[in-house]
Design an enzyme around this catalytic site. Sequence first.
Site, short mmCIF file in Angstrom:
data_model
loop_
_atom_site.label_atom_id
_atom_site.label_comp_id
_atom_site.label_asym_id
_atom_site.label_seq_id
_atom_site.Cartn_x
_atom_site.Cartn_y
_atom_site.Cartn_z
N ARG A 1 0.86 -1.19 0.00
CA ARG A 1 0.00 0.00 0.00
C ARG A 1 0.89 1.24 0.00
NH1 ARG A 1 -2.40 1.20 5.36
NH2 ARG A 1 -0.90 2.89 5.26
N TYR B 1 3.41 5.99 11.59
CA TYR B 1 3.62 4.61 12.07
C TYR B 1 4.49 3.72 11.18
CZ TYR B 1 -0.36 3.90 8.86
OH TYR B 1 -1.18 3.89 7.77
N HIS C 1 -3.65 4.78 4.15
CA HIS C 1 -4.80 3.88 4.16
C HIS C 1 -5.99 4.53 3.46
CE1 HIS C 1 -7.89 1.11 5.46
NE2 HIS C 1 -8.57 2.15 5.91
C1 LIG Z 1 -14.94 -5.34 11.18
C2 LIG Z 1 -14.19 -4.07 10.95
N1 LIG Z 1 -13.24 -3.67 11.82
C3 LIG Z 1 -12.55 -2.53 11.60
C4 LIG Z 1 -12.83 -1.76 10.51
C5 LIG Z 1 -12.05 -0.47 10.26
N2 LIG Z 1 -11.14 -0.73 9.14
C6 LIG Z 1 -11.44 -0.32 7.90
S1 LIG Z 1 -10.28 -0.82 6.78
C7 LIG Z 1 -9.34 -1.53 8.00
C8 LIG Z 1 -8.04 -2.19 7.68
C9 LIG Z 1 -8.14 -3.11 6.55
O1 LIG Z 1 -6.89 -3.62 6.25
P1 LIG Z 1 -6.74 -4.68 5.12
O2 LIG Z 1 -7.75 -5.75 5.29
O3 LIG Z 1 -5.31 -5.11 5.09
O4 LIG Z 1 -7.13 -3.89 3.78
P2 LIG Z 1 -6.38 -2.63 3.14
O5 LIG Z 1 -6.98 -1.42 3.76
O6 LIG Z 1 -4.94 -2.76 3.42
O7 LIG Z 1 -6.70 -2.70 1.70
C10 LIG Z 1 -9.95 -1.41 9.25
C11 LIG Z 1 -9.38 -1.92 10.49
C12 LIG Z 1 -13.85 -2.19 9.64
N3 LIG Z 1 -14.17 -1.51 8.54
N4 LIG Z 1 -14.50 -3.36 9.86
#
Ligand SMILES: Cc1ncc(C[n+]2csc(CCOP(=O)(O)OP(=O)(O)O)c2C)c(N)n1
Length: 389
Positions: free
Chosen positions: A282, A295, A286
């Site tokens: 990434r 971080y 985010h």
């Molecule tokens: C169940 C849940 N917990 C927390 C969140 C907040 N949240 C949104 S995206 C994210 C991280 C996702 O990381 P990843 O699965 O690696 O996908 P990326 O953003 O790297 O594409 C979090 C914790 C959420 N949307 N749903």
Amino acid sequence: MVHAISASRSAAHSYFEGDDEAKARGLFQLLADDGTPIDEQGLAGFDRELSRQLFEGMLRIRVTDARMMALQRQGRIGFYGEAMGQEAAVVGSAAASAPEDWIVPALREAGVGLYRGMTLDAYISQIFGNATDVTKGRQLPCHPCDREHHYVQMSSCVSTQIPHAVGIAMAMKIQGHTGRCAIGFMGDGGVSEADFHVAMNFAGVMKSPVVLICQNNQWAISTPGHIQTASETIAIKGLGYGIEPLRADGNDVFAVYETVRYAAEKARRGDGPSFVELLTYRVSAHSSSDDPTRYRDEKVTEVWRHQKDPLRRMEAFLKAKGWLEAGEREALAAKLETDVREAIARAEAAGPPAVETLVDDVYEEQPWHLREQLTELLAADRVKSPHSH
Ligand SMILES: Cc1ncc(C[n+]2csc(CCOP(=O)(O)OP(=O)(O)O)c2C)c(N)n1
Ligand SMILES: [Mg+2]
């Protein structure tokens, strides 16, 4: 447009004939970081037209994301999540999908929808949540959908996409819709959620016609991969569920295409699910609400932004082949940017959805209390003229 190319056998293709443990620990690649072919024979099926189409799909995402981030910073949209650095994983997967398949995206796969034919107008209207948004402004930006191109609206909760994809695949199987599959996406953070395990178990036991793709971009907001899981690779988790694991260089669009094509063809034949890990990074924050300098070591990011950039890699390949002239990338980017700017202008001109739509789509006949609330709302000054501020 979705392409099908004929299968070619090569040294690299022996990857797919290896045992599952080797697949889970390996990394399938066709192009080196600098764009030189690792395996000419493995690339033989990719002609000029398809290669350029893949490049254009990737560039469209890059250009669109940059424009949308600028809009967010200007306060014209509320939120945005880029796919910078992940364009090859997105477009390679999209190109390997067939029109009849169903796509269940997570946050970074809008480019799959665009590659399959979702219009920029549909995409950008959803981001604005305006009157031309088919979902009537009811979702956070970056939740597009397109029924015609079998692109489901993302559920915002991490990993819920996985049971959704498996459910759609099971529905296809039960209805006898053979020859198609569901393709569900998640991030590396998704594999720690209960939904992932439930859906993987179910897909393995039921031999669901599904391809589950994890875009391992090595970060889940501020959580790095080594804290996310103690597992050697993400793909290897498939073994515990009896699901074939596959692992490819997610910044190599050709490797992604071949891996997802292999998995999708298997699912469409009725030979069950696969779990695909696409290793990428990434490069962006985010989302527009995040500051990764707080971080992570951005020196690492710079390596992925430059040397490992999937667009740079593809551009070098195309130029070496004589399939892209000097200056063509810039010209193409300018044309794609014009497309985006024009779609933005149309989306902004459309204005917000009518206030009446607030109470649509819940009851066949509106109950008295909603009618009463709507009348009251419409009488309020701030609602009368949404453009006058
Ligand atoms: C169940 C849940 N917990 C927390 C969140 C907040 N949240 C949104 S995206 C994210 C991280 C996702 O990381 P990843 O699965 O690696 O996908 P990326 O953003 O790297 O594409 C979090 C914790 C959420 N949307 N749903
Ligand atoms: Mg991630």
